[in-house]
Design a protein around this motif. Structure first.
Motif, PDB file in Angstrom:
ATOM      1  N   ARG A 199      53.345   9.147 -17.080  1.00  0.00           N
ATOM      2  CA  ARG A 199      53.602  10.148 -18.128  1.00  0.00           C
ATOM      3  C   ARG A 199      54.887  10.913 -17.849  1.00  0.00           C
ATOM      4  O   ARG A 199      55.675  11.179 -18.759  1.00  0.00           O
ATOM      5  N   GLU A 245      57.819   8.764 -18.653  1.00  0.00           N
ATOM      6  CA  GLU A 245      58.020   8.707 -20.100  1.00  0.00           C
ATOM      7  C   GLU A 245      58.732   9.956 -20.613  1.00  0.00           C
ATOM      8  O   GLU A 245      59.540   9.880 -21.541  1.00  0.00           O
ATOM      9  N   LEU A 277      60.806   2.424 -25.665  1.00  0.00           N
ATOM     10  CA  LEU A 277      59.459   2.620 -25.139  1.00  0.00           C
ATOM     11  C   LEU A 277      58.824   1.295 -24.740  1.00  0.00           C
ATOM     12  O   LEU A 277      58.171   1.193 -23.699  1.00  0.00           O
ATOM     13  N   THR A 280      57.761   0.553 -20.860  1.00  0.00           N
ATOM     14  CA  THR A 280      56.357   0.312 -20.528  1.00  0.00           C
ATOM     15  C   THR A 280      56.188  -1.004 -19.781  1.00  0.00           C
ATOM     16  O   THR A 280      55.505  -1.071 -18.750  1.00  0.00           O
ATOM     17  N   ILE A 313      51.714  10.718 -24.665  1.00  0.00           N
ATOM     18  CA  ILE A 313      52.381   9.501 -25.101  1.00  0.00           C
ATOM     19  C   ILE A 313      51.990   9.145 -26.528  1.00  0.00           C
ATOM     20  O   ILE A 313      52.804   8.655 -27.312  1.00  0.00           O
ATOM     21  N   TYR A 349      50.094   2.029 -29.462  1.00  0.00           N
ATOM     22  CA  TYR A 349      50.382   2.134 -28.033  1.00  0.00           C
ATOM     23  C   TYR A 349      49.508   1.176 -27.218  1.00  0.00           C
ATOM     24  O   TYR A 349      49.975   0.575 -26.243  1.00  0.00           O
TER      25      TYR A 349
END
Length: 229
Positions: free
Chosen positions: A82, A85, A102, A106, A145, A171
């Motif tokens: 987190r 991010e 993103l 990831t 997120i 996500y």
């Protein structure tokens, strides 16, 4: 907190930290390695302490029990991704660029943090019983997120280039397409004879994931966004 690539040696070099903070960080690093290698059942507190160059009494002093240390390690892992991010430049005004950034982050985070993959697999194997017992704000920690994804999607919808989708479901899809590739790489290599973490294979997989997600998101007439930019 740092992600799983941070080591106790690195934190020990920070003169601004007090010794107890360094010791606790070292124990967490050691615990993450131990739990991700042996699971909570096979992990040994004495190995965790020895690796951190301290004793078992310090483990219980800082964390209370082996189970509490395991939960602290899990929270540290989630905090790591987190916080990483948070450092991303995900500008909702550029929804295409933000979404592609993103997706790339990831996938590469999973590759670079194998302990994260292994501990989540272990926790799922046990039905997430330990996470259910967590007293911390794990849901709040991980809601950030989803909020980011929601803002990116809403911007894309407002600009007429994305269709409206559920941000959590999106996500989960981004995560699954990368997570399974990394977590199952050993069995897939044996079954299909491909080294999945070779540089060319990683780049090809990232391209595939990006195209799949962007085509899924694209509003009518905007499917070219999957390969453009």
């Amino acid at each position: 907190m740092a992600n799983t690539k941070t080591t106790s040696a690195q934190t020990a070099l920070d003169p601004g930290q007090r010794s107890p903070e360094r010791r606790k960080r070292s124990l967490l690093d050691s615990a993450i390695l131990e739990f991700s290698t042996y699971g909570i059942g096979g992990a040994r507190v004495d190995r965790i302490a020895q690796r951190a160059r301290t004793n078992k009494a310090m483990v219980y002093h800082y964390f209370g029990s082996k189970e509490d240390l395991y939960l602290a390690a899990m929270e540290d892992l989630y905090s790591g991704i987190r916080e990483a991010e948070e450092r991303l430049d995900l500008d909702p005004a550029d929804p295409v660029g933000a979404m592609k950034a993103l997706i790339s982050f990831t996938f590469r985070y999973y590759i670079d943090n194998p302990a994260f993959i292994r501990m989540i697999n272990t926790e799922n194997l046990h039905g997430a019983v330990h996470l259910q017992a967590a007293t911390g704000n794990m849901a709040g920690l991980n809601s950030s997120i989803v909020n980011k994804v929601s803002k990116i999607v809403e911007s894309g919808v407002a600009q007429g280039i994305f269709r409206r989708v559920d941000p959590l479901d999106l996500y989960i899809s981004i995560s699954a397409l990368g997570f399974t590739y990394v977590s199952n790489r050993h069995t897939l290599k044996i079954l299909f004879g491909r080294e999945l973490l070779a540089e060319d294979a990683v780049e090809a997989r990232l391209s595939t994931i990006t195209e799949m997600i962007m085509r899924y998101l694209a509003a009518d007439g905007h499917h070219h966004l999957a390969i453009d930019r």
